[in-house]
Design an enzyme around this catalytic site. Sequence first.
Site: not given
Ligand code: UGA
Length: 448
Positions: A130, A263, A272
């Site tokens: 990225t 959420r 990320c």
């Molecule tokens: C994120 C993106 O979702 C991926 O598509 C991307 O490829 C990746 O970054 C990257 O750039 O490499 P990731 O970091 O694994 O993936 O995590 P997410 O599942 O996106 O969650 C990120 C954060 O958001 C977590 O702390 C989660 O708890 C929080 N979150 C997620 C919320 O607070 N509320 C929600 O409704 C969803």
Amino acid sequence: MAALRITVIGTGYLGATHAAAMAELGFEVLALDVVREKIEMLERGETPMYEPGLEELLRRHVAGFEGTTGRLRFTQDWAEVGAFGDVHFVCVNTPQKHGEYACDMSYVESALSSLAPHLTRPALVVGKSTVPVGSADRLSRMIAELAPAGADAELAWNPEFLREGFAVQDTLHPDRIVVGVRSERAEKLLREVYATPVGEGSPFVVTDFPTAELVKTSANSFLATKISFINAMAEMCEAAGGDVVKLAEAIGHDDRIGKKFLRAGIGFGGGCLPKDIRAFMARAGELGADQALTFLREIDSINMRQRGQMVELARQALGGGSFLGKRVAVLGATFKPDSDDVRDSPALNVAGQIHLQGGQVTVYDPKGMENARRVFPTLGYADSALEAVRGADVVLHLTEWREFRELDPARLGEVAKARLILDGRNALDPELWRKAGWTYRAMGRPTA
Ligand code: UGA
């Protein structure tokens, strides 16, 4: 035509997964990392992080194991990489610069300057890291200057969208493949690499360099926006006596809005989303895109504020004074469930703030204990949720592991000093806890 030979440069989260996935798709793969220990670990079929399914995938392909395809090998020799590969995937990380918002491009630059002098035959170098928009253009000029193959060595940009915890699935079955290319040859080679997922229905989007770079950062910024939006609505709900969980469910029924990433709670963290949004802000500032910058800054600040709000919620729930002498049980340390990653973890940040304000904090996490102990050794740690809760004045639920949803509130109630639970992820069932005699509170929800 002979099958393409693939190299992967950088064997961290992204590179290790990509290398194993390419072998799974049938390619011969040679992966390089400058850190010898990383390679030695992967050669043993082990990964430095917890990622469901990745070790199994490695063990199916890493050369040297009995019964493997032997299609995945490792090296530290750049000349070998140059001689081997038709397509070179650059998967090194681009962390946030120390003390700045901009991202640190030094690993990408160093990888390309090490590789380019060994590109003696036709090759496609594919950036997956990225990066700030405009980087691919600059890096392609670097390859043109350094590669002995001249115009036969070129660059493409192919951002990665994998999620931690779903890395294998997301790599083998991506919901889209985006390629920024400057020639038909580059597009053709990438269509060949991704023939299997495209054949199974993954859309293949061809763009120019800046669009490909921007797709990645804007996708992550959009996800961050959804989370900060719902957290702003949580603030409204609290002010007006509404319920943000019901609100998210109701607006999510509209397909245009969708149910996912709504959420409310202590916000986003990890390696990320937070760093990408900040690097995006830094780049927007450089390019004079002031509205984009202002917009993104709000997303980031709403997110950071949520952590402080959680600390305040805990303080108020404990009577509004100081945390001194209070025992605080923290369930969850990782930035999200199904991961052992504690980078920029909201859970650990909240635990740390309370600890620094004098609270006696005990943390339990199903997979993140080792990493949490390493980055925050002064916190207390317990081997189970029950042990963390023993004697606690308040329980904070900060990472929504399934294990925590399946806890028996009655059993925990027997060991806690006070039956007070604060759900920082809006993921527990309030009725279940209340029935067992607990006071349940969450961000953006009415107190019963
Ligand atoms: C994120 C993106 O979702 C991926 O598509 C991307 O490829 C990746 O970054 C990257 O750039 O490499 P990731 O970091 O694994 O993936 O995590 P997410 O599942 O996106 O969650 C990120 C954060 O958001 C977590 O702390 C989660 O708890 C929080 N979150 C997620 C919320 O607070 N509320 C929600 O409704 C969803």
